[in-house]
Write a protein that holds these residues in place. Structure first.
Motif, PDB file in Angstrom:
ATOM      1  N   ARG A   1       0.567  -1.356  -0.062  1.00 22.23           N
ATOM      2  CA  ARG A   1      -0.354  -0.013   0.383  1.00 22.23           C
ATOM      3  C   ARG A   1       0.956   1.504  -0.167  1.00 22.23           C
ATOM      4  O   ARG A   1       0.431   2.240  -0.410  1.00 22.23           O
ATOM      5  CB  ARG A   1      -0.683  -0.143   1.710  1.00 22.23           C
ATOM      6  CG  ARG A   1      -2.324  -0.715   0.908  1.00 22.23           C
ATOM      7  CD  ARG A   1      -2.667  -0.689   2.544  1.00 22.23           C
ATOM      8  NE  ARG A   1      -2.526  -1.247   3.266  1.00 22.23           N
ATOM      9  CZ  ARG A   1      -2.499  -1.484   4.264  1.00 22.23           C
ATOM     10  NH1 ARG A   1      -4.332  -1.488   4.880  1.00 22.23           N
ATOM     11  NH2 ARG A   1      -1.695  -1.544   5.852  1.00 22.23           N
ATOM     12  N   TRP A   2       2.511   1.135   0.471  1.00 25.07           N
ATOM     13  CA  TRP A   2       3.141   2.222   0.239  1.00 25.07           C
ATOM     14  C   TRP A   2       3.033   2.969  -1.232  1.00 25.07           C
ATOM     15  O   TRP A   2       3.497   3.987  -1.771  1.00 25.07           O
ATOM     16  CB  TRP A   2       4.628   2.055   1.503  1.00 25.07           C
ATOM     17  CG  TRP A   2       4.533   2.092   2.043  1.00 25.07           C
ATOM     18  CD1 TRP A   2       4.149   1.115   2.913  1.00 25.07           C
ATOM     19  CD2 TRP A   2       5.157   3.354   2.790  1.00 25.07           C
ATOM     20  NE1 TRP A   2       4.563   1.371   4.279  1.00 25.07           N
ATOM     21  CE2 TRP A   2       4.720   2.630   4.533  1.00 25.07           C
ATOM     22  CE3 TRP A   2       6.031   4.546   2.923  1.00 25.07           C
ATOM     23  CZ2 TRP A   2       5.330   3.582   5.164  1.00 25.07           C
ATOM     24  CZ3 TRP A   2       5.562   5.267   3.599  1.00 25.07           C
ATOM     25  CH2 TRP A   2       5.929   4.569   4.875  1.00 25.07           C
ATOM     26  N   VAL A   3       2.829   1.934  -2.366  1.00 26.72           N
ATOM     27  CA  VAL A   3       2.876   2.468  -3.603  1.00 26.72           C
ATOM     28  C   VAL A   3       2.178   3.351  -3.441  1.00 26.72           C
ATOM     29  O   VAL A   3       2.327   4.206  -4.797  1.00 26.72           O
ATOM     30  CB  VAL A   3       2.795   1.340  -4.409  1.00 26.72           C
ATOM     31  CG1 VAL A   3       2.393   1.588  -5.949  1.00 26.72           C
ATOM     32  CG2 VAL A   3       4.175   0.176  -4.139  1.00 26.72           C
ATOM     33  N   HIS A   4       0.586   3.736  -2.739  1.00 25.93           N
ATOM     34  CA  HIS A   4      -0.413   4.626  -3.563  1.00 25.93           C
ATOM     35  C   HIS A   4       0.525   5.922  -2.728  1.00 25.93           C
ATOM     36  O   HIS A   4       0.523   6.762  -3.927  1.00 25.93           O
ATOM     37  CB  HIS A   4      -1.395   4.266  -2.963  1.00 25.93           C
ATOM     38  CG  HIS A   4      -2.015   2.879  -3.383  1.00 25.93           C
ATOM     39  ND1 HIS A   4      -3.328   3.196  -4.144  1.00 25.93           N
ATOM     40  CD2 HIS A   4      -2.029   1.592  -2.572  1.00 25.93           C
ATOM     41  CE1 HIS A   4      -4.048   2.369  -4.784  1.00 25.93           C
ATOM     42  NE2 HIS A   4      -2.797   1.178  -3.917  1.00 25.93           N
ATOM     43  N   GLU A   5       1.157   6.213  -1.865  1.00 29.31           N
ATOM     44  CA  GLU A   5       1.890   6.780  -2.346  1.00 29.31           C
ATOM     45  C   GLU A   5       2.942   7.341  -2.286  1.00 29.31           C
ATOM     46  O   GLU A   5       3.087   8.438  -2.612  1.00 29.31           O
ATOM     47  CB  GLU A   5       2.141   7.110   0.058  1.00 29.31           C
ATOM     48  CG  GLU A   5       1.042   6.782   0.265  1.00 29.31           C
ATOM     49  CD  GLU A   5       1.049   6.837   2.468  1.00 29.31           C
ATOM     50  OE1 GLU A   5       2.265   7.533   2.984  1.00 29.31           O
ATOM     51  OE2 GLU A   5       0.828   5.932   3.018  1.00 29.31           O
ATOM     52  N   ILE A   6       3.572   7.125  -2.664  1.00 27.25           N
ATOM     53  CA  ILE A   6       4.833   6.931  -3.638  1.00 27.25           C
ATOM     54  C   ILE A   6       4.247   7.629  -5.390  1.00 27.25           C
ATOM     55  O   ILE A   6       5.253   8.210  -5.676  1.00 27.25           O
ATOM     56  CB  ILE A   6       5.797   5.365  -3.927  1.00 27.25           C
ATOM     57  CG1 ILE A   6       6.579   4.749  -2.648  1.00 27.25           C
ATOM     58  CG2 ILE A   6       6.848   5.738  -5.050  1.00 27.25           C
ATOM     59  CD1 ILE A   6       6.898   3.462  -2.843  1.00 27.25           C
TER      60      ILE A   6
END
Length: 228
Positions: free
Chosen positions: A93-98
């Motif tokens: 889910r970190w990918v969304h923020e990246i």
């Protein structure tokens, strides 16, 4: 064929400790249990534990103070972007923020490149864009696309933009295979990216910003579908 490296007990323990830290089993800011108790709990020797600690100190997750103990670092407050690849491996889910940062930084890079790029850099961008079209498989298309963005960052004349670009690509490297969607067709990938390069090489900052924003949003949507 080269033999694949075997996972050692230190590797296994490092991974287990990392997951326990990132999942909150060992809370940020708190001290770990005494080494002997922790080693017994994981079924390893204290020597193995110390080796794993050393790696996690290097990774920015632990800090050890002689005579006091080993504490879990508050990585969300004190950590840097170099932690992102590890965090993505733990929770995709970190990918969304990246990607949110990728959109804003990428559009700004294209705008700056349009006003600051040299003729030599413009020529390099055109060559690298052709490389996207000539790539033979999705992996090669994806990597060719990356090189265009690195060149855009260099064309800003600002080395911090180059490092930010590297950081953002490295951040989602652990899940790169799930993000191939925009790169399965070299012609489509080239068609999406070409307006960015055209605007930059023509020196139109406003058009470059808009084209990059469109490109980044479109590819983001495709990649997130692939990530599920």
């Amino acid at each position: 064929m080269e033999a694949l490296p075997r996972e050692t007990i230190v590797d296994v323990l490092e991974n287990r400790l990392r997951e326990d830290i990132l999942s909150g089993r060992h809370p940020a800011g708190g001290y770990l249990p005494p080494e002997r108790r922790l080693a017994d709990g994981y079924g390893v020797t204290r020597t193995t534990l110390k080796h794993a600690f050393g790696r996690l100190v290097q990774a920015g997750l632990l800090e050890t103070r002689h005579g006091v103990g080993t504490r879990v670092r508050d990585y969300t407050r004190l950590g840097g972007a170099d932690l992102l690849p590890m965090l993505v491996r733990h929770d995709a889910r970190w990918v969304h923020e990246i990607f949110e940062v990728r959109r804003s930084v990428g559009a700004l890079i294209a705008e700056r490149a349009a006003t600051r790029g040299t003729r030599k850099q413009h020529a390099e961008l055109r060559v690298l864009l052709d490389g996207v079209l000539d790539a033979e498989n999705p992996d090669d298309v994806q990597l060719a696309d990356v090189e265009v963005h690195r060149a855009l960052a260099r064309a800003t004349g600002n080395r911090v933009y180059v490092l930010l670009t590297n950081t953002l690509f490295n951040a989602y490297l652990p899940v790169r295979s799930a993000l191939r969607g925009p790169f399965t067709d070299p012609r489509a990938a080239h068609r999406r990216l070409a307006p960015v390069v055209e605007a930059v090489t023509s020196g139109d900052a406003r058009a470059a910003h808009a084209a990059a924003d469109t490109y980044l949003r479109e590819t983001e949507q495709i990649m997130l579908k692939g990530l599920g």
